[in-house]
Design an enzyme around this catalytic site. Structure first.
Site, mmCIF file in Angstrom:
data_model
loop_
_atom_site.group_PDB
_atom_site.id
_atom_site.type_symbol
_atom_site.label_atom_id
_atom_site.label_comp_id
_atom_site.label_asym_id
_atom_site.label_seq_id
_atom_site.Cartn_x
_atom_site.Cartn_y
_atom_site.Cartn_z
ATOM 1 N N TYR A 59 -2.530 17.475 3.459
ATOM 2 C CA TYR A 59 -2.449 17.759 4.887
ATOM 3 C C TYR A 59 -1.066 17.433 5.423
ATOM 4 C CZ TYR A 59 -3.093 12.711 5.665
ATOM 5 O OH TYR A 59 -2.947 11.344 5.665
ATOM 6 N N ASN B 98 -0.668 6.796 -3.867
ATOM 7 C CA ASN B 98 0.533 6.233 -3.237
ATOM 8 C C ASN B 98 1.194 5.284 -4.230
ATOM 9 O OD1 ASN B 98 0.012 7.592 -0.891
ATOM 10 N ND2 ASN B 98 -0.775 5.832 0.225
ATOM 11 N N TYR C 249 4.210 2.685 -4.640
ATOM 12 C CA TYR C 249 5.175 1.884 -3.880
ATOM 13 C C TYR C 249 6.106 1.125 -4.822
ATOM 14 C CZ TYR C 249 1.823 2.444 -0.026
ATOM 15 O OH TYR C 249 0.976 2.948 0.925
ATOM 16 N N ARG D 237 3.449 -1.194 -6.915
ATOM 17 C CA ARG D 237 2.020 -1.140 -6.641
ATOM 18 C C ARG D 237 1.615 0.312 -6.424
ATOM 19 N NH1 ARG D 237 -1.258 -0.936 -1.518
ATOM 20 N NH2 ARG D 237 -3.354 -1.541 -2.146
#
Length: 394
Positions: free
Chosen positions: A139, A193, A195, A277
């Site tokens: 999105y 995600n 990081y 992470r």
């Protein structure tokens, strides 16, 4: 001698002297008792009003002290909000160290494939110290929209992002179904995600008009914390104290619903990412979620008639900005300050400052090309992909 002093004999004089001594002793005892009573009264008053200055009458009783009352009220509100947040959180440790290692190896494969350009354009979204990989559904959000704000997010057309990898179904989703965290067939959107140390994601609420609840996330590589109710400030980046800081351990599952998902923002602070992470976020899109009606956009300049071609009924989807380059960042990119949207806005405004307020490093040619009359829409030369920025009156 006794007659000269007014006494008829020595016994009368001794009796008289004894009476006066008794009177003086009684007076001294009475005075001491009175002084003790006054001191006791003062001590009682001081105990009743410990914050009152000597000799000064308090205007307000202790219970109605405005500053003290406001502070206590704020603390009570914060504690109540933290309680509401906790009511919408479930956490469990489902993945062993060996299972985490297998999944982390798969995440590394995703990163490698993205660097080789093997995914669709909208599958990968890069930012300093943080990369996102969308699978199943992707999105638009943040800087990708000309019209920003809650409710402006849109799903990409079907096929614009890659399908959810099979290993996500086998190693992650199936285990959550077995432990009744989510029902079978619930997940149709998976986001990874990734990081780097010092990375962050600013306070936000997952779009309510896009995703069903609950929101499920699984953490890998290292421990971190998910914070609720923080406020971000930039240049330099600073984060306020959270309403609640929730530890998230490697291999742990976090489920958000209710107040924690809908009524308060959550974020990842830079200070909470001390090592690499990754988190896999599993969600289900709403059946009525708004979606872009056109195919994926290229990074070329959009024709003027583009907006009119994107009408869907009476609704017009906001146009996407050209995507960022997919080139790999240079080695020093991770050590430079993170460029966030507020920084970009300040940079755009600085271009519009008058000459006497501009830094000397701007050449006269740059000033000539980037100076405009107030109130006009300003953009770069024809053919430039830069977004138009409306000037503000100061």
């Amino acid at each position: 001698m006794a007659a000269a002093s007014g006494y008829t004999d020595l016994r009368e004089k001794l009796k008289s002297m004894t009476s006066r001594d008794n009177y003086k002793a009684g007076s001294r005892e009475a005075a001491a008792a009175a002084a003790a009573a006054v001191a006791a009264a003062a001590a009682a008053a001081a105990a009743a009003e410990p914050y009152a200055a000597p000799g000064v009458k308090r205007k307000y009783p202790e219970d109605s002290d405005p500053e003290r009352s406001d502070f206590e009220e704020q603390q009570l509100q914060k504690e109540e909000e933290a309680r509401k947040v906790k009511s919408g959180i479930r956490q469990m440790r489902l993945f062993s160290q060996d299972e985490c290692a297998k999944i982390e190896a798969r995440i590394d494969e995703v990163v490698s494939r993205a660097e080789k350009g093997l995914y669709n354009e909208h599958t990968v979204d890069r930012a300093p110290l943080r990369n996102k990989y969308f699978f199943g559904e992707g999105y638009t959000y943040g800087a990708q929209l000309q019209k920003r704000g809650p409710g402006q997010e849109r799903l990409y057309p079907p096929g614009d992002v890659d399908e959810i990898p099979e290993w996500v179904h086998q190693l992650v989703i199936q285990k959550l179904v077995e432990h009744r965290v989510i029902p079978e067939g619930f997940v149709n959107s998976a986001v990874i995600n990734d990081y780097q140390p010092g990375g962050c994601i600013v306070s936000h609420v997952d779009p309510i008009h896009i995703f069903e609840r609950p929101i499920v996330s699984v953490s890998f590589f290292s421990d971190s914390a998910l914070c609720f109710g923080c406020k971000f400030q930039f240049k330099p980046i600073r984060v306020s104290e959270p309403v609640l800081s929730l530890p998230v351990r490697r291999g742990s599952v976090t489920v958000l619903s209710g107040y924690a998902a809908d009524e308060i923002t959550h974020c990842i602070r830079p200070q909470d990412i001390k090592e690499r992470r990754a988190v896999i976020i599993l969600r289900k899109t709403r059946l009525d979620a708004p979606r872009l009606e056109t195919k994926s956009l290229s990074s070329s300049v959009l024709p003027p008639s583009y907006a009119s071609d994107r009408l869907s009924g009476n609704n017009r989807d906001p146009a996407l900005k050209p995507k960022r380059s997919h080139r790999k960042a240079d080695p020093d990119a991770a050590h430079r300050p993170r460029i966030l949207e507020m920084d970009k806005e300040e940079n755009r405004r600085s271009v519009l400052l008058p000459a006497h307020r501009r830094a000397g490093r701007f050449s006269s040619e740059n000033y000539r090309r980037k100076s405009y009359e107030p109130g006009e829409d300003c953009s770069e030369a024809a053919g430039s992909p830069a977004r138009k920025v409306k000037m503000r009156r100061h």
